[in-house]
Design a protein around this motif. Structure first.
Motif, PDB file in Angstrom:
ATOM      1  N   LYS A  19     -35.927 -41.432   9.248  1.00 55.72           N
ATOM      2  CA  LYS A  19     -36.871 -42.393   8.698  1.00 55.72           C
ATOM      3  C   LYS A  19     -36.744 -42.517   7.181  1.00 55.72           C
ATOM      4  O   LYS A  19     -37.154 -43.516   6.606  1.00 55.72           O
ATOM      5  N   THR A  20     -36.200 -41.504   6.505  1.00 60.44           N
ATOM      6  CA  THR A  20     -36.163 -41.527   5.056  1.00 60.44           C
ATOM      7  C   THR A  20     -34.795 -41.887   4.500  1.00 60.44           C
ATOM      8  O   THR A  20     -34.666 -42.104   3.308  1.00 60.44           O
ATOM      9  N   VAL A  21     -33.764 -41.970   5.328  1.00 62.18           N
ATOM     10  CA  VAL A  21     -32.422 -42.282   4.857  1.00 62.18           C
ATOM     11  C   VAL A  21     -32.282 -43.794   4.710  1.00 62.18           C
ATOM     12  O   VAL A  21     -32.489 -44.544   5.660  1.00 62.18           O
ATOM     13  N   ALA A  22     -31.914 -44.221   3.490  1.00 62.87           N
ATOM     14  CA  ALA A  22     -31.810 -45.656   3.216  1.00 62.87           C
ATOM     15  C   ALA A  22     -30.368 -46.130   3.117  1.00 62.87           C
ATOM     16  O   ALA A  22     -30.126 -47.299   2.834  1.00 62.87           O
ATOM     17  N   ILE A  23     -29.412 -45.253   3.333  1.00 62.65           N
ATOM     18  CA  ILE A  23     -27.998 -45.627   3.221  1.00 62.65           C
ATOM     19  C   ILE A  23     -27.336 -45.546   4.593  1.00 62.65           C
ATOM     20  O   ILE A  23     -27.828 -44.862   5.492  1.00 62.65           O
ATOM     21  N   PRO A  24     -26.215 -46.248   4.788  1.00 66.48           N
ATOM     22  CA  PRO A  24     -25.503 -46.158   6.065  1.00 66.48           C
ATOM     23  C   PRO A  24     -25.035 -44.738   6.332  1.00 66.48           C
ATOM     24  O   PRO A  24     -24.575 -44.049   5.423  1.00 66.48           O
ATOM     25  N   GLN A  25     -25.163 -44.306   7.577  1.00 66.60           N
ATOM     26  CA  GLN A  25     -24.634 -43.007   7.996  1.00 66.60           C
ATOM     27  C   GLN A  25     -23.583 -43.257   9.070  1.00 66.60           C
ATOM     28  O   GLN A  25     -23.874 -43.837  10.114  1.00 66.60           O
ATOM     29  N   LEU A  26     -22.383 -42.827   8.794  1.00 66.36           N
ATOM     30  CA  LEU A  26     -21.233 -43.140   9.626  1.00 66.36           C
ATOM     31  C   LEU A  26     -20.613 -41.880  10.209  1.00 66.36           C
ATOM     32  O   LEU A  26     -20.782 -40.788   9.674  1.00 66.36           O
ATOM     33  N   ALA A  27     -19.881 -42.066  11.307  1.00 58.84           N
ATOM     34  CA  ALA A  27     -19.110 -40.960  11.875  1.00 58.84           C
ATOM     35  C   ALA A  27     -17.880 -40.719  11.007  1.00 58.84           C
ATOM     36  O   ALA A  27     -17.470 -41.580  10.216  1.00 58.84           O
ATOM     37  N   TRP A  28     -17.260 -39.567  11.172  1.00 53.72           N
ATOM     38  CA  TRP A  28     -16.135 -39.179  10.318  1.00 53.72           C
ATOM     39  C   TRP A  28     -14.995 -40.198  10.382  1.00 53.72           C
ATOM     40  O   TRP A  28     -14.306 -40.429   9.375  1.00 53.72           O
ATOM     41  N   ASN A  29     -14.785 -40.821  11.541  1.00 54.71           N
ATOM     42  CA  ASN A  29     -13.675 -41.765  11.689  1.00 54.71           C
ATOM     43  C   ASN A  29     -14.070 -43.195  11.343  1.00 54.71           C
ATOM     44  O   ASN A  29     -13.325 -44.130  11.624  1.00 54.71           O
ATOM     45  N   GLN A  30     -15.253 -43.365  10.721  1.00 57.05           N
ATOM     46  CA  GLN A  30     -15.686 -44.686  10.281  1.00 57.05           C
ATOM     47  C   GLN A  30     -15.786 -44.756   8.761  1.00 57.05           C
ATOM     48  O   GLN A  30     -16.375 -45.671   8.207  1.00 57.05           O
TER      49      GLN A  30
END
Length: 347
Positions: A19-30
């Motif tokens: 709920k507090t993360v405002a940036i994209p979170q991607l998998a290692w291969n992305q």
């Protein structure tokens, strides 16, 4: 590079942060370029590969890329500002910062200051291996300061995750591999993701045809045959003598008793989960966090077992686990006794 934004809960299990993360979170291969790239998580192999892929991509875009390295645990005040300063010829820069989980106070302060005004044509890559050190910096970055992204490299703990990783290795190279070969590889190299990847690359390099279980046996027969899961498979199938021979071969080859017991525990736990469960393989796999092939294998393994037998084996596993971790005087005898209990299906 394909980009698919995911939540922290989806990739790292940290649902409380989602709920507090405002940036994209991607998998290692992305992984993709961004002014600031936080590479987080405990799986060092995936983190190193993600950073390497980003470097290779940026080099492909501009061969003049200038790469600099900073050790956050031995940070010299002013170092980040120095390496981020515009160069004479204006080359793009990639700044790799290692050990952010052990960073100094001066690095935290200067990194947060940098996030307020990131340098042009510069890619700051922060490698954080876990823990609470640097939380103020991570919170600022995850809150959107610096316009960065996070690449989550969580440890692959489940066999299903490692199986999917191996599938992706062959798929990326456009190579065909039999399911049995994948299962053999994952069983043989389940303790080390780097070794699993290296084994996949070796097989693809040396074999021009479809990779089968026979191919894996030819290259890694000693590793596979002496593997803890081979011992467990033989015992669960009731082949007591074969299980003991395989166990002694594994131990004489240097295998540690603790992971051998862990292999037994993994298979018996899966069998216990599926005992009496009804439904299709895909449905049960999703329900219990397994791969469909694991469901099929457990169902085959359960033939001839009773609920009481499973319970007796679970009790024997707990006792053996304690013995091999220092609670007993003879770990080998404890495992051999466990093999007998399991081969007898707990009777």
């Amino acid at each position: 590079m394909t980009v698919r934004t995911t939540t922290a809960a989806g990739r790292s299990g940290a649902s409380t942060r989602a709920k507090t993360v405002a940036i994209p979170q991607l998998a290692w291969n992305q992984v993709r370029p961004a002014p600031v790239v936080l590479v987080s998580g405990t799986e060092s192999f995936l983190a190193e590969r993600a950073i390497r892929q980003l470097r290779d991509f940026l080099k492909g875009e501009d061969p003049s890329l200038e790469v600099s390295d900073i050790e956050a645990d031995g940070y010299v005040p002013g170092e980040l500002l120095t390496v981020a300063s515009p160069s004479l010829f204006g080359e793009p820069r990639m700044i790799r910062v290692a050990s952010v989980e052990r960073c100094t106070d001066s690095f935290i302060a200067e990194a947060i200051e940098y996030l307020q005004n990131p340098a042009d044509d510069t890619y700051l890559v922060l490698r954080h291996g876990g823990g609470v050190r640097g939380k103020k910096l991570l919170d600022a970055l995850r809150g959107g300061l610096g316009g960065g992204i996070e690449v989550v490299c969580a440890e692959l703990k489940k066999d299903a995750e490692k199986y999917d990783f191996a599938v992706a290795e062959f798929r990326a190279a456009g190579r065909k591999v039999a399911p049995g070969a994948l299962r053999a590889l994952v069983s043989a190299f389940s303790d080390d993701l780097a070794e699993l990847s290296a084994a996949c690359q070796q097989l693809m390099s040396d074999s021009s045809t479809e990779i089968t279980e026979a191919t894996v046996d030819r290259y890694y027969s000693g590793r596979v045959e002496a593997n803890a899961f081979k011992v467990a498979d033989a015992a669960i199938a009731g082949r007591h003598g074969e299980a003991l021979i395989t166990l002694r071969h594994a131990l004489s080859s240097g295998a540690d008793p603790v992971p051998i017991v862990a292999a037994f525990a993994s298979k018996i736990r899966t069998m216990a989960k599926l005992y009496g469960a009804r439904g299709g393989s895909a449905q049960l796999a999703q329900q219990f966090g397994l791969a469909p092939w694991q469901v099929d294998r457990a169902r085959r393994d359960l033939q001839g077992w009773t609920e009481g037998g499973l319970a007796a084996c679970i009790e024997a596993l707990a006792e053996t686990d304690a013995n091999v971790k220092g609670g007993g005087r003879d770990p080998v005898f404890s495992i051999e006794r466990l093999v007998g209990v399991i081969a007898g299906r707990g009777q």
